[in-house]
Design an enzyme around this catalytic site. Structure first.
Site, short mmCIF file in Angstrom:
data_model
loop_
_atom_site.label_atom_id
_atom_site.label_comp_id
_atom_site.label_asym_id
_atom_site.label_seq_id
_atom_site.Cartn_x
_atom_site.Cartn_y
_atom_site.Cartn_z
N GLN A 163 1.04 -1.16 0.18
CA GLN A 163 -0.17 -0.06 -0.12
C GLN A 163 1.16 1.50 -0.20
O GLN A 163 1.47 1.71 1.16
CB GLN A 163 -0.89 0.20 1.27
CG GLN A 163 -1.72 1.16 1.54
CD GLN A 163 -2.23 1.18 2.81
OE1 GLN A 163 -2.08 0.47 3.91
NE2 GLN A 163 -4.01 1.96 2.85
N SER A 188 1.46 6.27 2.13
CA SER A 188 1.87 7.03 3.33
C SER A 188 3.21 7.61 2.66
O SER A 188 3.68 7.24 1.91
CB SER A 188 2.08 6.78 5.13
OG SER A 188 1.36 6.42 5.11
N GLU A 248 -9.87 -1.20 5.53
CA GLU A 248 -8.66 -0.91 6.58
C GLU A 248 -9.37 -1.27 7.62
O GLU A 248 -8.50 -2.12 8.90
CB GLU A 248 -7.59 -0.04 6.35
CG GLU A 248 -6.56 0.28 7.37
CD GLU A 248 -5.40 0.63 7.45
OE1 GLU A 248 -5.55 1.75 6.31
OE2 GLU A 248 -4.23 0.83 7.54
N GLU A 290 -4.81 9.95 17.91
CA GLU A 290 -5.70 11.03 18.01
C GLU A 290 -6.90 11.27 16.75
O GLU A 290 -7.99 12.45 16.37
CB GLU A 290 -4.13 12.28 17.37
CG GLU A 290 -3.78 12.59 19.11
CD GLU A 290 -2.82 11.44 18.85
OE1 GLU A 290 -2.58 10.53 18.25
OE2 GLU A 290 -2.53 11.01 20.55
C1 LIG Z 1 4.29 0.05 11.26
C2 LIG Z 1 3.20 0.72 10.57
C3 LIG Z 1 3.04 0.19 9.06
C4 LIG Z 1 2.63 1.45 8.27
N1 LIG Z 1 2.40 0.05 6.88
C5 LIG Z 1 1.54 1.63 6.14
C6 LIG Z 1 1.82 0.99 4.57
O1 LIG Z 1 2.08 -0.26 4.83
N2 LIG Z 1 1.56 1.67 3.38
C7 LIG Z 1 1.09 3.00 3.87
O2 LIG Z 1 0.72 3.61 3.10
N3 LIG Z 1 1.37 3.76 5.54
C8 LIG Z 1 1.46 3.02 6.13
N4 LIG Z 1 1.64 3.60 7.84
C9 LIG Z 1 1.87 4.59 7.99
C10 LIG Z 1 0.92 4.96 8.81
O3 LIG Z 1 -0.83 5.25 7.99
C11 LIG Z 1 1.07 6.46 9.58
O4 LIG Z 1 1.67 6.07 9.96
C12 LIG Z 1 0.00 7.68 10.43
O5 LIG Z 1 -0.86 8.57 8.94
C13 LIG Z 1 0.17 8.53 10.82
O6 LIG Z 1 1.11 9.35 9.46
P1 LIG Z 1 2.49 10.18 10.10
O7 LIG Z 1 3.42 9.12 10.12
O8 LIG Z 1 2.51 11.26 8.94
O9 LIG Z 1 2.12 10.99 11.52
P2 LIG Z 1 1.63 12.77 11.20
O10 LIG Z 1 0.91 12.46 10.94
O11 LIG Z 1 2.76 13.35 10.72
O12 LIG Z 1 1.30 12.72 12.76
C14 LIG Z 1 2.46 13.06 13.98
C15 LIG Z 1 1.70 12.84 15.27
O13 LIG Z 1 0.48 14.64 14.87
C16 LIG Z 1 -1.00 13.95 15.66
N5 LIG Z 1 -1.45 14.92 14.78
C17 LIG Z 1 -1.14 14.40 12.83
N6 LIG Z 1 -2.36 15.64 11.99
C18 LIG Z 1 -3.76 16.01 13.99
C19 LIG Z 1 -4.79 16.27 13.88
N7 LIG Z 1 -5.57 17.24 12.95
N8 LIG Z 1 -5.13 16.85 15.41
C20 LIG Z 1 -4.49 15.59 15.93
N9 LIG Z 1 -3.50 14.81 16.23
C21 LIG Z 1 -2.71 15.16 15.36
C22 LIG Z 1 -0.62 12.38 15.12
O14 LIG Z 1 -1.82 11.70 16.28
C23 LIG Z 1 0.86 11.82 15.64
O15 LIG Z 1 0.48 11.69 16.86
C24 LIG Z 1 2.21 2.13 8.75
C25 LIG Z 1 2.85 3.34 10.12
C26 LIG Z 1 3.38 2.02 10.95
C27 LIG Z 1 3.17 2.32 11.50
#
Ligand SMILES: Cc1cc2nc3c(=O)[nH]c(=O)nc-3n(C[C@H](O)[C@H](O)[C@H](O)COP(=O)(O)OP(=O)(O)OC[C@H]3O[C@@H](n4cnc5c(N)ncnc54)[C@H](O)[C@@H]3O)c2cc1C
Lengths: 370, 404
Positions: free
Chosen positions: B126, B129, B245, B365
């Site tokens: 997928q 991200s 999902e 969140e």
């Molecule tokens: C083990 C694992 C497997 C994964 N596998 C996949 C995959 O196969 N394919 C894929 O596409 N993605 C994958 N992901 C990615 C996952 O979907 C993202 O990590 C997730 O959506 C969070 O995005 P970010 O990491 O950019 O964090 P951010 O969006 O930058 O968030 C950082 C922090 O800010 C907070 N935050 C952000 N916006 C807000 C808001 N509006 N209000 C309050 N708090 C907020 C979040 O809650 C978090 O605590 C995976 C992640 C993990 C950990």
């Protein structure tokens, strides 16, 4: 698999909601804190609606329904803080029914109001059948039925004891076996113990050589089942109160503005209300578990009912505190409803072994099965 | 209220159980080394499950599935756990991406991709991200530009891509028009992971294993028929994947092994701990939550069976599961001591994996925001990105960062 309410269940719930909406129960809950006489007598409502005989088999004049239906009614009572004496009556009625006691038809009708004087079944740590102490954390022995048929003992904080007509008491016999004994009100001394939540009728009951009728065919499994039935009814009642607390808080969060925005748009407020929803969903799922186990998985009923009680107690505590906070200063005033839900939460959590014992029972059941 | 199997379900369960009993010796270990040989073994096992009808249970028959309901899917999952064998390897493909292609893909795409996906011959990943687009997924910057011959050129970077290192294909969300507001200019593509211009780099996680990756695209050519669900419709297509999902996570907690009974068994072996009131309180509280999740899953199943699609509140089950499992890991480590954290321990991987699981599939969140707004009807937060073309938005963000 089908966990949706049946038409009959929806009808029962809606009818209960409608019947209770005719009385201003929440306002009465406040007035009764200062004037206990202000509390409406809802027993006639219960009789008319047929709730008194909900758990009594049809052969004995009842509706022959199951625990989950009783929970639905309890949730409606909890939703509007209605003090109906069902927590005491329903488990007692099911024991009288199981024993085929001569009073059961009158109890099912509601002509006689029954009161369950519960004892907590033994677990992996505590080997005795115990009851609430008047104060402190040490639970005391259940009343004792002497070989001459007389009952002695004292049980504190018994729900719905004041004014009951017949008491179904969990006791231990001279040889240490748990038994159920029916005692007429004349032979029981009840000290009214209504306190922090005026809608909750409680009494300290004592038996000083009371003449009891041994309920035949009711042993440890039935008595344990009645205890856990009471746990799930209390849980259901709390669920209803959680739902009101959530609805009122959400409505306020939409209409109260600060800094040019509705407070519900702030994450601190929103996330805390979602936490209430999360705890509500968990509790509802566990009530389904308890309702199902009562009918189809008796071995899991202790686990399911205890889990529901633990979840519900925590949910209502959290929901009532969130309700106060979300309302700001208003939430802490006598005139607001939030304090009434808070009072309900704080007293309920400490009844019938308390939420702590229910949580421990969950651990106990799982550890014993491991 | 009825939680019991119908006679048909009893029969189906017996059939599944019998097959698993007969074939369980052919299965690889449920947990294995993080290497190519193990992945190969898991793919082969997925092929056997698929041939036996135990993968893609809810997929339509004409696409290689069994055309059965969510209940049968859960029955298979339960029986797989019971037999102690691993489930299919490509949960992301079969559970989320396949159903997206079934919903939005062309007939050719369905014919070409679904069979090999189901049988584990081609594993999927997928590609949603990005470094600057996770919670705010519609902010993806990977850019696909249409060429005169109808093909596309793709450049950009994806990250946290689970299984990319052995995937044959990926479903990728890219920006195809930066001059419209951000949700509008997106398109979904199927990307062959061996195409020229793709670089995959493993990212090690807390446990030390590298299950996810960063993936770079440098002027990668995609054919015109790589588009899924139409140009400019990428956001709607992505929402379908996210809905599946939620379902996969919501119905899968039992197969993830986050079970009250398992944690209780770990504590029960310690004669002192099992009598300790504080240990029992912690165990009781977390097991209450896990039991609630189990029955919430049944509620979800029951609703699915009445033809309802689970709403965003299904996300609460994920929040509860992750929290309770974190508490369980914490309690077990308190009871067992440092041993629990050793690589050989049954618990170390779980303890290391869970903090990340809080973010995977939507952070707590974000779930609370969504549920607060869509279920409780609370007003959204003010947004600074509404209705603004994506290109302007980026310029503003850059200016904002420069100003601080
Ligand atoms: C083990 C694992 C497997 C994964 N596998 C996949 C995959 O196969 N394919 C894929 O596409 N993605 C994958 N992901 C990615 C996952 O979907 C993202 O990590 C997730 O959506 C969070 O995005 P970010 O990491 O950019 O964090 P951010 O969006 O930058 O968030 C950082 C922090 O800010 C907070 N935050 C952000 N916006 C807000 C808001 N509006 N209000 C309050 N708090 C907020 C979040 O809650 C978090 O605590 C995976 C992640 C993990 C950990």
């Amino acid at each position: 698999m089908n966990l949706e309410l049946t038409d009959e269940q929806s009808f029962l719930r809606d009818a209960a909601r409608e019947a209770l909406s005719r009385v201003k129960t929440v306002a009465a809950a406040r007035e009764a804190l200062e004037d206990p006489a202000a509390l409406p007598d809802l027993w006639p409502t219960a009789r008319e609606a047929g709730w008194a005989g909900l758990l009594v088999s049809e052969d004995n004049g009842g509706a022959g329904l199951s625990a989950f239906e009783a929970m639905l009614v309890m949730a409606e009572a909890g939703r509007v803080l209605a003090g109906i004496e069902l927590l005491g009556h329903l488990p007692a009625s099911s024991l009288l029914d199981a024993a085929g006691d001569s009073r059961v038809a009158a109890v099912a009708e509601g002509d006689l109001r029954a009161c369950f004087v519960a004892a907590q079944p033994p677990g992996d740590l505590e080997r005795r059948w115990t009851v609430e102490p008047p104060s402190g954390s040490v639970r005391v022995d259940a009343p004792v039925l002497a070989s001459d048929g007389t009952l002695r003992g004292r049980v504190a904080w018994v729900p719905d004891a004041p004014g009951a007509d017949v008491f179904v008491v969990v006791a231990t016999s001279a040889d240490g076996e748990p038994v159920a004994v029916a005692v007429d009100a004349d032979d029981v001394s009840v000290e009214r113990a209504v306190r922090y939540d005026a809608t909750r009728s409680l009494g300290h009951v004592s038996f000083e050589g009371a003449a009891g009728v041994l309920l035949e065919g009711v042993g440890a499994p039935e008595l344990a089942r009645a205890w856990f039935l009471a746990q799930s009814l209390l849980a259901a009642e709390s669920l209803g109160a959680v739902e009101t607390a959530l609805a009122v808080s959400v409505a306020y969060a939409k209409e109260r503005f600060t800094f040019g925005r509705a407070i519900g748009s702030y994450q601190a407020v929103k996330h805390s209300l979602v936490e209430v929803l999360r705890l509500r969903e968990n509790t509802y799922a566990l009530l389904l578990y308890a309702g199902w186990a009562y009918m189809d998985k008796p071995d899991e009923f202790a686990l399911a009912a205890s889990a529901a009680r633990s979840s519900a107690g925590h949910a209502l505590d959290y929901a009532s505190r969130a309700m106060i906070s979300v309302h700001g200063g208003i939430g802490a005033t006598w005139e607001h409803d939030a304090p009434l839900f808070f009072r309900r939460a704080q007293l309920s959590r400490r009844l019938l072994g308390g939420v702590g014992d229910a949580t421990d029972r969950v651990a106990s059941e799982l550890l014993s099965a491991a | 209220m009825d939680l019991n199997d119908t006679p048909e379900q009893v029969h189906y369960r017996a059939k599944v159980r019998a097959w698993l009993h007969e074939h369980k010796d052919e299965a690889p270990a449920a947990q294995g080394e993080d290497d190519a040989a193990y992945v190969q073994a898991r793919r082969a096992w997925q092929g056997k499950l698929a041939t036996a009808g135990l993968a893609g249970v809810t997929w339509p028959v004409e696409l290689g599935g069994q055309g059965l309901g969510p209940i049968e899917h859960v029955i298979v999952g339960q029986e797989i756990v019971r037999a102690g064998v691993p489930d299919i390897l490509d949960v992301i493909g079969v559970g989320m991406l396949g159903p997206t292609i079934i919903a939005h893909g062309s007939a050719e795409q369905k014919n070409r991709y679904l069979g090999p996906m189901l049988h584990g011959d081609e594993v999927w990943c997928q590609l949603f991200s990005e470094p600057a687009a996770g919670s705010d997924l519609a902010a993806v910057q990977a850019r696909a530009v249409l060429q005169d011959d109808g093909s596309w050129r793709l450049s950009g970077q994806k990250v946290w891509t689970t299984n990319a290192h052995f995937a044959a294909h990926g479903l990728l969300l890219a920006r195809t028009d930066a001059d419209v507001p951000k949700h509008k200019g997106l398109t979904m593509f199927i990307v062959p992971m061996d195409a020229a211009g793709i670089t995959i780099r493993g990212l090690r996680q807390i446990s030390g294993e590298a299950e996810f990756n960063e993936v770079f695209f440098d002027d990668v050519r995609l054919d015109a028929d790589a588009v899924v669900g139409g140009v400019g419709n990428g956001w709607g297509t992505a929402l379908t994947t996210l809905m599946f999902e939620r379902l996969t996570i919501g119905l899968g907690s039992e197969s993830l092994g986050y079970q009250a009974e398992r944690y209780a068994a770990a504590i029960a072996t310690d004669e002192h701990a099992r009598l300790d009131p504080e240990v029992r309180r912690r165990l009781g509280e977390l097991c209450v939550q896990l039991l609630a999740v189990k029955f919430t899953g049944y509620r979800m199943l029951s609703a699915l069976q009445q033809g309802q699609i689970p709403g965003p509140e299904a996300g609460l089950a994920k929040v509860t599961t992750v929290r309770a499992a974190i508490d369980a890991g914490d309690l077990i480590a308190d009871v067992l001591g440092p041993d629990a954290l050793d690589a050989e321990s049954e618990w170390a991987y779980m303890i290391s994996f869970l903090p990340g699981l809080k973010s995977a599939g939507g952070t707590e969140e974000i779930l609370r925001n969504t549920i607060g707004e869509r279920v409780l009807g609370l007003p959204p937060e003010p947004r600074l990105d509404k209705g603004i073309p994506f290109s302007e938005l980026r310029a503003k963000e850059r200016a904002g960062v420069a100003a601080t």
